[in-house]
Design a protein around this motif. Sequence first.
Motif, mmCIF file in Angstrom:
data_model
loop_
_atom_site.group_PDB
_atom_site.id
_atom_site.type_symbol
_atom_site.label_atom_id
_atom_site.label_comp_id
_atom_site.label_asym_id
_atom_site.label_seq_id
_atom_site.Cartn_x
_atom_site.Cartn_y
_atom_site.Cartn_z
ATOM 1 N N HIS A 126 9.828 68.335 19.416
ATOM 2 C CA HIS A 126 9.795 66.363 20.721
ATOM 3 C C HIS A 126 10.181 65.884 19.370
ATOM 4 O O HIS A 126 9.154 65.869 17.940
ATOM 5 N N HIS A 128 9.185 62.162 19.067
ATOM 6 C CA HIS A 128 8.370 61.255 19.401
ATOM 7 C C HIS A 128 8.635 59.895 19.251
ATOM 8 O O HIS A 128 9.937 59.358 18.386
ATOM 9 N N GLY A 129 9.242 59.078 20.814
ATOM 10 C CA GLY A 129 9.566 58.018 20.930
ATOM 11 C C GLY A 129 11.233 58.375 21.299
ATOM 12 O O GLY A 129 11.792 56.927 21.523
ATOM 13 N N HIS A 416 0.196 57.707 25.463
ATOM 14 C CA HIS A 416 1.687 58.262 24.703
ATOM 15 C C HIS A 416 3.024 58.766 25.430
ATOM 16 O O HIS A 416 1.945 59.693 26.370
ATOM 17 N N HIS A 418 6.577 60.263 27.077
ATOM 18 C CA HIS A 418 7.633 60.530 26.475
ATOM 19 C C HIS A 418 8.519 59.619 27.139
ATOM 20 O O HIS A 418 8.301 59.236 28.077
HETATM 21 CU CU CU Z 1 6.405 61.583 22.224
#
Ligand code: CU
Length: 485
Positions: A126, A128-129, A416, A418
């Motif tokens: 993944h 992230h961000g 969080h 995605h």
């Molecule tokens: Cu993420």
Amino acid sequence: MMLTRRELLKLGLSAAATVPLGRLLIPDRVLAHGDHGGGSGGSSPPTTPFAVPLPIPPVLVPSSTDATTDYYQITMRPAQMQIIPGLWTTIWGYNGLYPGPTIVARSGRRVVIRQTNNLPEPSSVHLHGGHTPPDSDGHPTATIAPGAYRDYIYPNNQIAAPLWYHEHADGRTPQNVYKGLAGFYILTDDFEAGLNLPSGAYDVGLAIQDKQFNADGSLFYPEITGDVLKNGFLGDKLLVNAAIQPFFKVANRKYCFRLLNGSNARDYELALSSGAVFKQIGTDGGLRPAPITRSTIPIAPGERIDVVIDFKPFPVGTKIVLKNNKGSGDTADVMRFDVDRTESDTSSLPATLRPLPSLPAATKTRDIELDFDRGLDLWVLNGKPFDPARIDAFPKLGSTELWRFKNRSRMMHPLHLHDVQFQVVARDGGLLPGDVGWKDTVPVESWDSVSVKVQFLDFTGTYVYHCHILEHEDHAMMGQFQVVP
Ligand code: CU
Ligand code: C2O
Ligand code: CU
């Protein structure tokens, strides 16, 4: 779990010895921070602080490039490294490296990473961000089988930001991020480059994690049950870029540091000794509107904070400790900056950075309650554990929504989402300095509630949102939203 004398003093209790936590009546709120984790009973071999240099992960070179795209190849595999001097630790790393190699990408230019899985378990990667198409997002069920590969396509149509990539396979995320599957993905752009911030060797990623080691140097990680499931696992050693409490030799000039809390569960309150201060310039999703001077910076798992530290006022020989105000013993000091030379400095720290656009009015509000289900013995969102067959929200492409996280538990949870970067617009306890800017992970304190405004752009499809305490995320504090046309 035992409380040390110092921790008891922090609680306003006095005791000559340690006392089992279960016997104390401690208000819920006290456990919201820091040393809340599931203990193991054991402890790591002794180590000496500031004895090893800070490792700088190598920047990965593309295997090929064309007019629009940089192509990379990464192989996930086990490897051996010395983390405690003299002892060998088996890690799992991207290209056998922990942390993984740094990807430097440019906004608007595509990156394709071929990830080959030479691990004995399925893996999902993944970013992230990242604002990423759903089939490249590293959904927990979209795993690469051992021996197979997958091409992840990152369009990079977002502003410069300190992103990171990490393991995300369903049922294996906490264990395998802990083994070393994490790396920086630094997205740059022309606007940021035009600011003349410290760059090159003066722009340094600091991935902060905690771990515990067995006597032979191997990583200790417990079963995720009981207190570990409830509180997340906390290691008793702090590592930066895989070195335990390293030192970093700096010139007496400005540096940019990209702070990443890559820990499974530990949250930190960072501070500097010797009167040094942080100038925070960025959040998870990019630059702030202006720098802000901070003497302490809380950082929760998954969060990134970009800071400039100016070592100019400090004479050669000064040693400045990056401290963790929430730690004690080996978890109180993170690393040390040793000012060892003078150098001229042509970089700048402009008084204004990047304007923060205001998002359109929200057309829908969603409430998400964060709680522990005692019957299921799992962490849940709106009373439900993660189920890949269930989708909780169907935001419309292009729409803006208000997501309100209501924490009904005694712990802080970093929430969080995605695919998106959001803006924190309200917090029961009052907005915090770290709330200003583009965020993808927001700490929601115990019994607080936090509202974020989020716009769903460019991609339709299914994404996850979850608590970034990894033991919570995988047990089972995660849901899905599907962006629909
Ligand atoms: Cu993420
Ligand atoms: Cu860094 Cu879904 O996570
Ligand atoms: Cu949580």
